[in-house]
Every structure is written in C-alpha cells, then in structure tokens.
Write an enzyme that holds these catalytic residues in place. Structure first.
Site, PDB file in Angstrom:
ATOM      1  N   GLY A   1      84.076  56.262  13.897  1.00 16.49           N
ATOM      2  CA  GLY A   1      84.083  55.074  14.157  1.00 16.49           C
ATOM      3  C   GLY A   1      83.070  54.913  14.927  1.00 16.49           C
ATOM      4  O   GLY A   1      82.133  55.645  15.208  1.00 16.49           O
ATOM      5  N   ASN A   2      82.720  53.640  15.458  1.00 21.14           N
ATOM      6  CA  ASN A   2      81.715  53.235  16.619  1.00 21.14           C
ATOM      7  C   ASN A   2      82.263  52.537  17.750  1.00 21.14           C
ATOM      8  O   ASN A   2      83.400  51.820  17.547  1.00 21.14           O
ATOM      9  CB  ASN A   2      80.295  52.863  16.049  1.00 21.14           C
ATOM     10  CG  ASN A   2      80.580  51.367  15.267  1.00 21.14           C
ATOM     11  OD1 ASN A   2      80.976  50.489  15.856  1.00 21.14           O
ATOM     12  ND2 ASN A   2      80.722  51.574  13.806  1.00 21.14           N
ATOM     13  N   ARG A   3      81.346  52.065  18.784  1.00 20.76           N
ATOM     14  CA  ARG A   3      81.995  51.129  19.932  1.00 20.76           C
ATOM     15  C   ARG A   3      81.725  49.817  19.681  1.00 20.76           C
ATOM     16  O   ARG A   3      81.814  48.953  20.633  1.00 20.76           O
ATOM     17  CB  ARG A   3      81.153  51.720  20.976  1.00 20.76           C
ATOM     18  CG  ARG A   3      81.522  53.112  21.274  1.00 20.76           C
ATOM     19  CD  ARG A   3      80.698  53.473  22.598  1.00 20.76           C
ATOM     20  NE  ARG A   3      80.916  52.795  23.918  1.00 20.76           N
ATOM     21  CZ  ARG A   3      79.953  52.690  24.866  1.00 20.76           C
ATOM     22  NH1 ARG A   3      78.766  52.973  24.891  1.00 20.76           N
ATOM     23  NH2 ARG A   3      80.415  51.705  25.903  1.00 20.76           N
TER      24      ARG A   3
END
Ligand code: C5P
Length: 235
Positions: A29-31
C-alpha cells in the site's frame, strides 16, 4: 447547495491509496489517507456539484465528512484494477474527473492464494515479482469526451519548488491533463497531514494558483481552477 457555481456539474473524484494483494492477508500500500481527495469532493458538493467519490481504502473517520452528504455517492475500491474498472465505468457520465488517489504503479505478478508461511520456507526469504499497472489517468485522457475536464495530482519529493514544478510539468505533459495539482511529500509532509500546499498547473504548464492551508482550503482553490477550466472548455 443550490445556486452554487457548479450546480448540476457531475464530478468524479478518486481518493485514497490502492492496495495490491501479496497473499490473502498481506498487501502493498501507500501512505495516502484520502484527506485531500475527500476535501475536493466536499468542496465540489458545497458549490452544487454532484459527486461520485471512488474511495480507495479510506478510513471511516476521514469519510465521515462526506458520508451523509446526499450530493456525494461513495464507491469503495481496493486495488488499482478495481479503481480502473470503476473509473472507466463512471467517466462517461462525468463533466470533470479528478484523480487524487495514489495509485500503485505496480502489482504483484503472482498473488499467492495461500498465506505465505515463514515456517514452510526453511529460512529462504520470498522474492516478490511486480508488474506495471495501467495508468488510469492516461486511459481517461485517451477516452475523454469533448469539453470534459481532466485533473491529475502529483505527489513528489523534491529539493526545492523549482524541481517540484519541473517534475510536475513533465508529468502534466506526459499525462495530457488540463490541470495538475502538485504537492511536495516527505516523511512528515503531504500524506496523512491535515495541512497542504498545492501548486496548480494549467495545461500549458503555467502556475494558475498556489494554495496553502487546510486540505479543504487547497481543495477550494483547486475547485476555483476547475471552474475556470470548465468555462475555457465551453468557449
Ligand atoms: O505518475 P504518478 O503516479 O505520479 O501520477 C499521479 C497521477 O496519475 C494521479 O492523478 C494519479 O491518480 C494518477 N495515476 C493513475 N493511474 C496510475 C498511476 C497514477 O491514474 N496507475
């Protein structure tokens, strides 16, 4: 709201960050929190627009701002592939598309249908093979209908504003969008934060606005630029 300058305008917004499965219990995922995209949806609805919000893994606390707004329909998505399907299905009915979601550039080539277990691997660490995801925004630009306004986001790490804007301009031209909202990101900047600075580039690469403040403030500035772009597209 009635009597807003975007009364009846149909806006498709993507927000949040995609998740790419590794196995049934893990993902890449990412932030991205989705705060900026949700703020864009709320700002557009406040000015009379009808909004479809493609929400990629956004926390309920962030979505609460729009959950009960009758002008905003929230469509949850998880992976880049799901976001692509939803975006291409909804875009023909949109006057404006704002791609604020952080889309994973890559997905895992062979998603394991079983949980990957350390105890089965005898000390041998697994290697993930990645394949490129299609660029949704580029596909939307390819399929754009006359008068439709397409807006991208660019979250970039950069040494200074000049480098940030240079990267933004190259991205703007590569993608062929009408507007690109560029923001600096870092360990403690951009993602998750409540405040933001957006540099909004027009289709010629000119800075049409720079806005700092809450993500709602920067969303309002982006909606102003979008309203101008709608007027330009109609001329
Ligand atoms: O290339 P980059 O990911 O920095 O581009 C950011 C912009 O492109 C954002 O508007 C993002 O939503 C969009 N994008 C996309 N599909 C991808 C990657 C990014 O639509 N696969």
């Amino acid at each position: 709201a009635d009597g807003g300058d975007l009364d009846g305008t149909r806006i498709l917004v993507s927000a949040g960050g995609t998740r790419e499965l590794i196995d049934p219990v893990r993902f890449i995922g990412n932030r991205s929190s989705g705060k900026q995209g949700v703020a864009v949806a709320a700002a557009a609805a406040a000015r009379g627009a009808k909004v479809v919000l493609l929400a990629a893994n956004i926390d309920d606390s962030v979505l609460a701002e729009v959950a009960t707004n009758p002008a905003i329909r929230v469509v949850p998505v998880t992976s880049a592939a799901e976001l692509e399907t939803a975006a291409l299905a909804a875009s023909p009915g949109a006057d404006v598309v704002v791609m604020a979601a952080a889309v994973s550039d890559y997905r895992v080539a062979n998603v394991s249908t079983e949980k990957i277990r350390k105890e089965d691997r005898g000390g041998d660490a697994p290697t993930l093979t990645l394949v490129e995801n299609p660029d949704i925004l580029v596909a939307l630009v390819r399929e754009r209908r006359p008068g439709q306004v397409l807006v991208g986001f660019a979250a970039e790490t950069a040494e200074d504003t000049d480098e940030l804007l240079d990267r933004g301009r190259r991205k703007l031209h590569r993608k062929g969008v009408d507007l690109l909202a560029v923001n600096a990101v870092g360990w403690s900047q951009g993602f998750e934060a409540s405040d933001n600075t957006l540099h909004i580039l027009g289709s010629a690469g000119d800075v049409v606005a720079t806005a700092s403040g809450s993500k709602r403030d920067t969303a309002d500035a982006l909606i102003d630029a979008i309203a101008d772009a709608i007027d330009d597209a109609r001329e």
